[in-house]
Design a protein around this motif. Structure first.
Motif, PDB file in Angstrom:
ATOM      1  N   LEU A  89       0.830  -1.210   0.000  1.00 44.79           N
ATOM      2  CA  LEU A  89       0.000   0.000   0.000  1.00 44.79           C
ATOM      3  C   LEU A  89       0.864   1.259   0.000  1.00 44.79           C
ATOM      4  CD1 LEU A  89      -2.794  -1.052   2.528  1.00 44.79           C
ATOM      5  CD2 LEU A  89      -3.041  -0.747   0.057  1.00 44.79           C
ATOM      6  N   SER A  90       1.959   1.204   0.755  1.00 39.84           N
ATOM      7  CA  SER A  90       2.877   2.341   0.795  1.00 39.84           C
ATOM      8  C   SER A  90       3.507   2.572  -0.576  1.00 39.84           C
ATOM      9  CB  SER A  90       3.970   2.088   1.836  1.00 39.84           C
ATOM     10  OG  SER A  90       4.923   3.142   1.834  1.00 39.84           O
ATOM     11  N   SER A  91       3.941   1.495  -1.216  1.00 34.03           N
ATOM     12  CA  SER A  91       4.552   1.611  -2.543  1.00 34.03           C
ATOM     13  C   SER A  91       3.536   2.116  -3.558  1.00 34.03           C
ATOM     14  CB  SER A  91       5.106   0.252  -2.988  1.00 34.03           C
ATOM     15  OG  SER A  91       6.116  -0.192  -2.111  1.00 34.03           O
ATOM     16  N   LEU A  92       2.300   1.649  -3.440  1.00 32.48           N
ATOM     17  CA  LEU A  92       1.250   2.073  -4.369  1.00 32.48           C
ATOM     18  C   LEU A  92       0.966   3.563  -4.219  1.00 32.48           C
ATOM     19  CD1 LEU A  92      -0.627   0.816  -6.518  1.00 32.48           C
ATOM     20  CD2 LEU A  92      -2.350   0.561  -4.727  1.00 32.48           C
ATOM     21  N   ALA A  93       0.884   4.032  -2.972  1.00 36.19           N
ATOM     22  CA  ALA A  93       0.658   5.459  -2.732  1.00 36.19           C
ATOM     23  C   ALA A  93       1.802   6.291  -3.295  1.00 36.19           C
ATOM     24  CB  ALA A  93       0.500   5.726  -1.233  1.00 36.19           C
ATOM     25  N   ASN A  94       3.031   5.792  -3.151  1.00 37.40           N
ATOM     26  CA  ASN A  94       4.192   6.511  -3.681  1.00 37.40           C
ATOM     27  C   ASN A  94       4.156   6.572  -5.206  1.00 37.40           C
ATOM     28  OD1 ASN A  94       6.845   7.778  -3.373  1.00 37.40           O
ATOM     29  ND2 ASN A  94       7.651   5.897  -4.257  1.00 37.40           N
ATOM     30  N   ILE A  95       3.768   5.458  -5.853  1.00 38.83           N
ATOM     31  CA  ILE A  95       3.675   5.433  -7.322  1.00 38.83           C
ATOM     32  C   ILE A  95       2.576   6.374  -7.804  1.00 38.83           C
ATOM     33  CG2 ILE A  95       3.002   4.005  -9.284  1.00 38.83           C
ATOM     34  CD1 ILE A  95       5.855   3.556  -8.472  1.00 38.83           C
ATOM     35  N   PHE A  96       1.430   6.380  -7.108  1.00 35.09           N
ATOM     36  CA  PHE A  96       0.340   7.281  -7.485  1.00 35.09           C
ATOM     37  C   PHE A  96       0.777   8.742  -7.360  1.00 35.09           C
ATOM     38  CE2 PHE A  96      -3.296   4.100  -6.524  1.00 35.09           C
ATOM     39  CZ  PHE A  96      -3.184   3.602  -7.821  1.00 35.09           C
ATOM     40  N   SER A  97       1.510   9.032  -6.286  1.00 35.18           N
ATOM     41  CA  SER A  97       2.012  10.391  -6.090  1.00 35.18           C
ATOM     42  C   SER A  97       2.946  10.784  -7.231  1.00 35.18           C
ATOM     43  CB  SER A  97       2.758  10.492  -4.756  1.00 35.18           C
ATOM     44  OG  SER A  97       3.371  11.755  -4.614  1.00 35.18           O
ATOM     45  N   PHE A  98       3.855   9.874  -7.584  1.00 34.50           N
ATOM     46  CA  PHE A  98       4.775  10.148  -8.690  1.00 34.50           C
ATOM     47  C   PHE A  98       4.009  10.338  -9.997  1.00 34.50           C
ATOM     48  CE2 PHE A  98       7.375   8.711 -12.272  1.00 34.50           C
ATOM     49  CZ  PHE A  98       8.456   9.557 -12.152  1.00 34.50           C
ATOM     50  N   GLY A  99       2.970   9.533 -10.206  1.00 37.07           N
ATOM     51  CA  GLY A  99       2.159   9.662 -11.416  1.00 37.07           C
ATOM     52  C   GLY A  99       1.476  11.016 -11.508  1.00 37.07           C
ATOM     53  N   CYS A 100       0.960  11.496 -10.376  1.00 36.46           N
ATOM     54  CA  CYS A 100       0.313  12.816 -10.352  1.00 36.46           C
ATOM     55  C   CYS A 100       1.314  13.918 -10.680  1.00 36.46           C
ATOM     56  CB  CYS A 100      -0.316  13.067  -8.988  1.00 36.46           C
ATOM     57  SG  CYS A 100      -1.757  12.037  -8.627  1.00 36.46           S
ATOM     58  N   LEU A 101       2.513  13.801 -10.115  1.00 34.54           N
ATOM     59  CA  LEU A 101       3.553  14.792 -10.408  1.00 34.54           C
ATOM     60  C   LEU A 101       3.971  14.714 -11.876  1.00 34.54           C
ATOM     61  CD1 LEU A 101       5.770  14.391  -7.212  1.00 34.54           C
ATOM     62  CD2 LEU A 101       4.228  16.287  -7.752  1.00 34.54           C
ATOM     63  N   ALA A 102       4.014  13.510 -12.434  1.00 34.97           N
ATOM     64  CA  ALA A 102       4.368  13.353 -13.846  1.00 34.97           C
ATOM     65  C   ALA A 102       3.325  14.016 -14.745  1.00 34.97           C
ATOM     66  CB  ALA A 102       4.506  11.871 -14.190  1.00 34.97           C
ATOM     67  N   MET A 103       2.046  13.903 -14.371  1.00 33.30           N
ATOM     68  CA  MET A 103       0.993  14.555 -15.146  1.00 33.30           C
ATOM     69  C   MET A 103       1.170  16.069 -15.127  1.00 33.30           C
ATOM     70  SD  MET A 103      -0.903  12.267 -16.526  1.00 33.30           S
ATOM     71  CE  MET A 103      -2.344  13.236 -16.997  1.00 33.30           C
ATOM     72  N   HIS A 104       1.561  16.590 -13.970  1.00 34.67           N
ATOM     73  CA  HIS A 104       1.768  18.042 -13.886  1.00 34.67           C
ATOM     74  C   HIS A 104       2.999  18.457 -14.673  1.00 34.67           C
ATOM     75  CE1 HIS A 104       1.030  22.015 -12.373  1.00 34.67           C
ATOM     76  NE2 HIS A 104       2.228  22.094 -11.805  1.00 34.67           N
ATOM     77  N   SER A 105       4.012  17.612 -14.750  1.00 36.84           N
ATOM     78  CA  SER A 105       5.201  17.937 -15.537  1.00 36.84           C
ATOM     79  C   SER A 105       4.848  18.057 -17.019  1.00 36.84           C
ATOM     80  CB  SER A 105       6.294  16.876 -15.338  1.00 36.84           C
ATOM     81  OG  SER A 105       5.952  15.659 -15.972  1.00 36.84           O
ATOM     82  N   TRP A 106       3.922  17.234 -17.483  1.00 37.40           N
ATOM     83  CA  TRP A 106       3.464  17.314 -18.882  1.00 37.40           C
ATOM     84  C   TRP A 106       2.767  18.653 -19.136  1.00 37.40           C
ATOM     85  CZ3 TRP A 106       4.182  14.266 -23.105  1.00 37.40           C
ATOM     86  CH2 TRP A 106       3.338  14.487 -24.207  1.00 37.40           C
ATOM     87  N   TYR A 107       1.950  19.070 -18.161  1.00 35.75           N
ATOM     88  CA  TYR A 107       1.257  20.359 -18.274  1.00 35.75           C
ATOM     89  C   TYR A 107       2.256  21.511 -18.325  1.00 35.75           C
ATOM     90  CZ  TYR A 107      -1.312  24.474 -16.572  1.00 35.75           C
ATOM     91  OH  TYR A 107      -1.835  25.745 -16.414  1.00 35.75           O
ATOM     92  N   LEU A 108       3.247  21.482 -17.434  1.00 38.28           N
ATOM     93  CA  LEU A 108       4.239  22.555 -17.405  1.00 38.28           C
ATOM     94  C   LEU A 108       5.068  22.571 -18.690  1.00 38.28           C
ATOM     95  CD1 LEU A 108       5.575  22.434 -13.725  1.00 38.28           C
ATOM     96  CD2 LEU A 108       3.943  24.049 -14.725  1.00 38.28           C
ATOM     97  N   ALA A 109       5.390  21.399 -19.223  1.00 35.23           N
ATOM     98  CA  ALA A 109       6.172  21.334 -20.461  1.00 35.23           C
ATOM     99  C   ALA A 109       5.423  22.004 -21.601  1.00 35.23           C
ATOM    100  CB  ALA A 109       6.470  19.881 -20.807  1.00 35.23           C
ATOM    101  N   GLY A 110       4.085  21.861 -21.611  1.00 40.00           N
ATOM    102  CA  GLY A 110       3.284  22.496 -22.647  1.00 40.00           C
ATOM    103  C   GLY A 110       3.257  24.005 -22.544  1.00 40.00           C
ATOM    104  N   LYS A 111       3.650  24.539 -21.384  1.00 32.83           N
ATOM    105  CA  LYS A 111       3.654  25.993 -21.187  1.00 32.83           C
ATOM    106  C   LYS A 111       5.001  26.630 -21.537  1.00 32.83           C
ATOM    107  CE  LYS A 111      -0.535  26.310 -19.495  1.00 32.83           C
ATOM    108  NZ  LYS A 111      -1.583  27.096 -20.182  1.00 32.83           N
ATOM    109  N   LEU A 112       6.027  25.798 -21.714  1.00 30.42           N
ATOM    110  CA  LEU A 112       7.361  26.332 -21.978  1.00 30.42           C
ATOM    111  C   LEU A 112       7.475  26.831 -23.422  1.00 30.42           C
ATOM    112  CD1 LEU A 112       9.674  23.725 -20.223  1.00 30.42           C
ATOM    113  CD2 LEU A 112       9.097  26.013 -19.433  1.00 30.42           C
ATOM    114  N   ASN A 113       8.246  27.883 -23.579  1.00 34.07           N
ATOM    115  CA  ASN A 113       8.524  28.425 -24.903  1.00 34.07           C
ATOM    116  C   ASN A 113      10.042  28.430 -25.084  1.00 34.07           C
ATOM    117  OD1 ASN A 113       8.377  29.651 -27.387  1.00 34.07           O
ATOM    118  ND2 ASN A 113       8.016  31.712 -26.576  1.00 34.07           N
ATOM    119  N   LEU A 114      10.552  27.329 -25.637  1.00 32.64           N
ATOM    120  CA  LEU A 114      12.009  27.160 -25.750  1.00 32.64           C
ATOM    121  C   LEU A 114      12.516  27.635 -27.113  1.00 32.64           C
ATOM    122  CD1 LEU A 114      12.371  23.633 -24.122  1.00 32.64           C
ATOM    123  CD2 LEU A 114      12.770  25.864 -23.072  1.00 32.64           C
TER     124      LEU A 114
END
Length: 213
Positions: free
Chosen positions: A188-213
């Motif tokens: 359960l602890s590992s699952l919660a950690n993976i879910f947390s990482f997944g949520c952060l990964a989703m936000h990283s995709w959103y932030l990447a779409g906002k970058l103007n490189l």
């Protein structure tokens, strides 16, 4: 651990207070905030998010595996029991700051659907980390210590890498029962950690779409 828990609670209440303040839920848009405040909040969000994401990536997929393959198993477990509370505290604090800054810059009433989803992802990552910090990790550490005691009585646990535990447990009902309890809580602890990482990964995709490189 005491001071870190208090600090985490203070930051969490601060973030939630900012998020649910009348100004945040009002109609004020990002352009109406003072420019320096906007820049400061964006910096806080970016630094805290990147710290949380980087720490989660390293601990989950790199550091833990390297330690598991190179340390005696009981030594590995004892190190993890010291590292994980600090890890979940740090990521929790970073998520709390990210929630507060993102919520302030994107008031709920004026936010787009995508921004509301992103706020939900960061809040979910924060919640998963809190569940690990206050529920699953303390239970896992306690069960680990009990299992280590049983394993020492059976003269196992000092091997590096894969354990002799399962083989010994076939003839040791006490160890088998402890393995079952430990496996469930640790899972359960590992699952919660993976879910947390997944949520952060989703936000990283959103932030990447906002970058103007």
């Amino acid at each position: 651990m005491g001071w870190m828990t208090r600090f985490l609670a203070a930051v969490a209440f601060l973030a939630i207070g900012v998020l649910f303040s009348p100004e945040t839920f009002g109609s004020k848009s990002e352009g109406q905030h003072p420019p320096k405040l906007v820049t400061l909040l964006k910096l806080a969000h970016l630094l805290c998010f990147s710290t949380a994401f980087g720490a989660a990536l390293w601990v989950t997929f790199i550091g833990g595996i390297i330690m598991f393959k190179n340390l005696p198993r009981h030594q590995f477990g004892n190190l993890q029991s010291k590292m994980f509370p600090a890890y979940f505290s740090m990521v929790g604090v970073c998520c709390a700051v990210s929630v507060g800054s993102f919520g302030y810059l994107h008031p709920w009433k004026a936010a787009s659907a995508a921004e509301k989803y992103q706020l939900g992802f960061i809040l979910a990552a924060f919640a998963f980390n809190l569940s690990n910090l206050f529920v699953f990790t303390p239970m896992t550490i306690q069960m680990m210590k009990e299992r280590h005691k049983i394993e020492r009585e059976a003269n196992i646990g000092e091997e590096v890498g894969w354990t002799k535990n399962q083989e010994v447990a076939k003839a040791n009902p006490k160890l088998a029962a402890m393995n079952k309890k430990f496996g469930m809580i640790h899972g359960l602890s590992s699952l919660a950690n993976i879910f947390s990482f997944g949520c952060l990964a989703m936000h990283s995709w959103y932030l990447a779409g906002k970058l103007n490189l």
